[in-house]
Design a protein around this motif. Structure first.
Motif, PDB file in Angstrom:
ATOM      1  N   GLU A  23      18.382  54.534  56.200  1.00 57.37           N
ATOM      2  CA  GLU A  23      17.737  53.850  57.328  1.00 57.37           C
ATOM      3  C   GLU A  23      16.588  52.969  56.873  1.00 57.37           C
ATOM      4  OE1 GLU A  23      17.341  55.985  61.023  1.00 57.37           O
ATOM      5  OE2 GLU A  23      18.137  57.786  60.102  1.00 57.37           O
ATOM      6  N   HIS A  24      16.260  53.061  55.593  1.00 57.62           N
ATOM      7  CA  HIS A  24      15.129  52.317  55.028  1.00 57.62           C
ATOM      8  C   HIS A  24      15.495  52.037  53.573  1.00 57.62           C
ATOM      9  CE1 HIS A  24      11.141  51.953  53.064  1.00 57.62           C
ATOM     10  NE2 HIS A  24      10.721  51.493  54.235  1.00 57.62           N
ATOM     11  N   PRO A  25      15.071  50.898  53.025  1.00 64.18           N
ATOM     12  CA  PRO A  25      15.520  50.556  51.655  1.00 64.18           C
ATOM     13  C   PRO A  25      15.111  51.569  50.591  1.00 64.18           C
ATOM     14  CG  PRO A  25      14.352  48.695  52.684  1.00 64.18           C
ATOM     15  CD  PRO A  25      14.297  49.821  53.647  1.00 64.18           C
ATOM     16  N   ASN A  26      14.088  52.384  50.854  1.00 62.11           N
ATOM     17  CA  ASN A  26      13.698  53.368  49.836  1.00 62.11           C
ATOM     18  C   ASN A  26      14.178  54.783  50.171  1.00 62.11           C
ATOM     19  OD1 ASN A  26      11.306  54.789  47.877  1.00 62.11           O
ATOM     20  ND2 ASN A  26      12.214  52.886  47.194  1.00 62.11           N
ATOM     21  N   SER A  72      15.995  49.491  47.485  1.00 66.33           N
ATOM     22  CA  SER A  72      14.758  49.327  46.722  1.00 66.33           C
ATOM     23  C   SER A  72      14.453  50.534  45.821  1.00 66.33           C
ATOM     24  CB  SER A  72      13.573  49.084  47.674  1.00 66.33           C
ATOM     25  OG  SER A  72      13.143  50.296  48.247  1.00 66.33           O
ATOM     26  N   GLN A  74      14.193  52.695  42.690  1.00 66.32           N
ATOM     27  CA  GLN A  74      14.170  52.385  41.257  1.00 66.32           C
ATOM     28  C   GLN A  74      14.186  53.637  40.375  1.00 66.32           C
ATOM     29  OE1 GLN A  74      10.575  50.142  40.666  1.00 66.32           O
ATOM     30  NE2 GLN A  74      11.214  48.453  42.006  1.00 66.32           N
ATOM     31  N   PHE A 139      11.422  57.560  51.066  1.00 63.63           N
ATOM     32  CA  PHE A 139      10.563  57.310  49.893  1.00 63.63           C
ATOM     33  C   PHE A 139      11.064  58.077  48.661  1.00 63.63           C
ATOM     34  CE2 PHE A 139       7.637  56.336  53.479  1.00 63.63           C
ATOM     35  CZ  PHE A 139       7.556  54.983  53.231  1.00 63.63           C
ATOM     36  N   ASP A 141      11.514  57.049  45.775  1.00 60.26           N
ATOM     37  CA  ASP A 141      10.791  56.773  44.528  1.00 60.26           C
ATOM     38  C   ASP A 141       9.491  57.559  44.421  1.00 60.26           C
ATOM     39  OD1 ASP A 141      12.542  55.030  43.320  1.00 60.26           O
ATOM     40  OD2 ASP A 141      11.741  53.255  44.339  1.00 60.26           O
TER      41      ASP A 141
END
Lengths: 382, 189
Positions: A23-26, A72, A74, A139, A141
């Motif tokens: 739902e969110h790039p991270n 996003s 990494q 989150f 990452d």
């Protein structure tokens, strides 16, 4: 996927739910390998935590394998075996940038007084938890960490809340060499707090509970001196007597909202939900610690008011320290303790329960049947 | 004469005894080895943004009036619905976290949600079923009686309250519905 679902106070079942989506790039999606039921999950199960919605999935203690990552991400890749701290946090807000991960301001629209916690009501952000086959991890990452190969699944699972919270509780006590430390509650957090108090140089560690089998564990696992409060007319007086009428230097409340030992407190909080929690253990901590001493609180309380003996705390000049644990801050040092053989976290696991039988797991843990200390949920057996 | 004189308590065990008996004793004596000390410190977190990307808002997400705006990330499980949803939305829209009304309304919403969901489940192929959902069958398989009695447990003293609190509200609601129905029938006659 199969997931535990809350159906109202004292009722849970396993249902088919949609696999969570990015739902969110991270975000990451994690396939859960093991989850646990925490003592604080029982506050939800008993209907004590405001805005606990029927249909939500509990579980803030889980480990698993990364199934999917957002654009996003990494630091994680598909297939990584990860442990996930119970805190959902951004790593960049005012509070996170000061190390207060459990107080993140970017993850919980429902409240500013508490950060985000997986599977812990909408008061804690409205995230589904890990007592399921898959879970959304925001989150990616920031929170999760790849589990070192040498660490077993059950040891890693204990690293997601119970062990860091107990260890954090001992640190909040600001223990000095030779201190007498009294821990209220011989559940997993209390046992880990008692064991951790020795790391900080305690000279004497006392554990108080009313469950004899847990007190036995406190003697065996945490090398503690133990007392059953139910065998003493007034446990505070007893603690004074065994400390030369001085009181302990440090008291740790590892019980929280559903403390027993005072019928009025118990009924008005656990049964009638008119208090944020039954502060029996906290009041005992305040009254049994010495003047000028420190009270550490890691037992969880709801956001409503509670009948705490604040006047005694003020008059005694106590230092009260508390917070939800910023879990990931504890990991590097705790991993050293585990690797050095100072403790084995999974020693506290007593029950391994397939996800399909989770309603029985909740009842066993809630009612303290079968000498239960820490139940682990196994989703793949679903 | 502790604590009526300046005398301090004697240590029960020496440092050597503790170190020999307890694995890891004193490993964190130095506060520099305690990860929670000092409480506030700047650490590398893995965040590679100053402010996170915003998660798309689907529907109208409730939020505390103490927030300036909807947080960039939020949970999406079980959106507000029904009467309980209205009560909860009022709690969030009208009252801050500092007001008892905020939390009492949310608790009321929880109780209404439980009733709404239970009633709605009766119209599905899998209605709520208290025996399996409460896990009470584990009383038989996991030594319910042996675990409770003769073991010095404090909670056994008030265990009789549990069925009263579980069944009581249902009996009261049933009595209320019956009384209301009887009044309506009598009025119609």
């Amino acid at each position: 996927m199969r997931a535990m679902v809350y159906r109202g106070p004292y009722k849970v079942r396993v249902e088919d739910k949609e696999v969570p989506a990015i739902e969110h790039p991270n975000d990451a999606i994690v396939r859960v390998a093991l989850a646990a039921i925490c003592g604080s999950d029982l506050h939800l199960y008993h209907g004590m935590m405001p805005d606990t919605r029927v249909g939500s999935t509990f579980g803030h203690e889980f480990i698993g394998v990364v199934e999917e990552v957002g654009g996003s991400v990494q630091n994680l890749k598909v297939g990584d075996r990860v442990m996930v701290p119970f805190n959902v946090y951004c790593g960049s807000c005012y509070f996170c940038s000061r190390g207060l991960y459990s107080n993140c301001h970017n993850v919980n629209p429902n409240a500013t007084a508490v950060g985000g916690i997986y599977g812990y009501s909408h008061t804690c952000g409205g995230y589904d938890g890990g007592q399921s086959q898959f879970v959304r991890v925001p989150f990616a990452d920031v929170g999760p960490m790849v589990i070192p190969e040498w660490l077993s699944d059950e040891d890693a699972l204990m690293m997601t809340d119970a062990l860091p919270t107990g260890y954090f509780g001992a640190q909040l006590g600001d223990i000095e060499q030779g201190d007498t430390v009294v821990v209220f509650g011989a559940g997993p957090v209390g046992l880990f707090a008692a064991r951790s108090a020795w790391f900080m140089g305690a000279g004497r560690v006392i554990v108080i509970d009313h469950l004899d089998y847990r007190l036995q564990k406190a003697r065996d696992f945490a090398f503690a001196e133990t007392y059953n409060f139910n065998e003493h007319d007034d446990v505070v007086v007893h603690l004074k007597k065994i400390t030369d009428y001085l009181g302990a230097d440090v008291a740790i409340d590892a019980v929280g909202a559903e403390a027993d030992g005072n019928l009025l407190q118990h009924i008005t909080s656990a049964k009638l939900k008119l208090q944020g929690g039954s502060p029996v253990a906290l009041n005992w901590a305040i009254d049994s610690v010495r003047k000028g001493g420190t009270v550490s609180v890691v037992g969880a309380y709801g956001p409503m008011f509670s009948a705490v003996k604040f006047g005694d705390a003020m008059n005694k000049g106590l230092t009260l320290r508390m917070n939800q644990t910023p879990v990931k801050r504890q990991w590097p040092r705790l991993l050293e303790h585990v690797q050095n053989g100072h403790l084995k976290p999974s020693d506290l696991v007593t029950h391994r329960i397939p996800l399909e039988h989770i309603s029985e797991g909740y009842h066993i843990f809630s009612s303290k049947l079968d000498d239960c200390i820490k139940p682990v949920i196994v989703p793949e057996a679903a | 004469m502790i604590p009526y004189t300046k005398e301090a308590p004697q240590q029960i065990a020496s440092e050597e005894e503790l170190r020999a008996r307890i694995p890891g004793w004193g490993a964190d004596l130095d506060r520099k080895d305690r990860p929670a000390v000092p409480r506030e410190q700047s650490l590398t977190t893995g965040a590679h943004w100053e402010f996170p990307d915003r998660q798309p808002e689907k529907g109208r997400r409730e939020r505390s009036v103490e927030h300036r705006f909807l947080t960039p990330v939020f949970g999406t499980t079980v959106p507000l619905k029904g009467l309980s949803g209205g009560i909860r939305r009022l709690a969030y829209a009208r009252y801050s976290e500092g007001r008892a009304a905020h939390w009492l309304l949310l608790i009321l919403g929880d109780r209404v949600d439980a009733v709404e969901s239970h009633v709605a489940s009766l119209a599905t192929r899998r209605p709520d079923e208290p025996i399996t959902q409460s896990g009470v069958v584990s009383e038989l398989s996991h030594d319910g009686l042996r675990s409770r009695f003769g073991r010095g447990r404090a909670d056994v003293k008030h265990v009789w309250l549990d069925p009263v609190l579980v069944v009581g509200p249902w009996l009261m609601a049933g009595g209320l519905v019956f009384a209301l129905g009887r009044t309506v029938v009598r009025a119609l006659r």
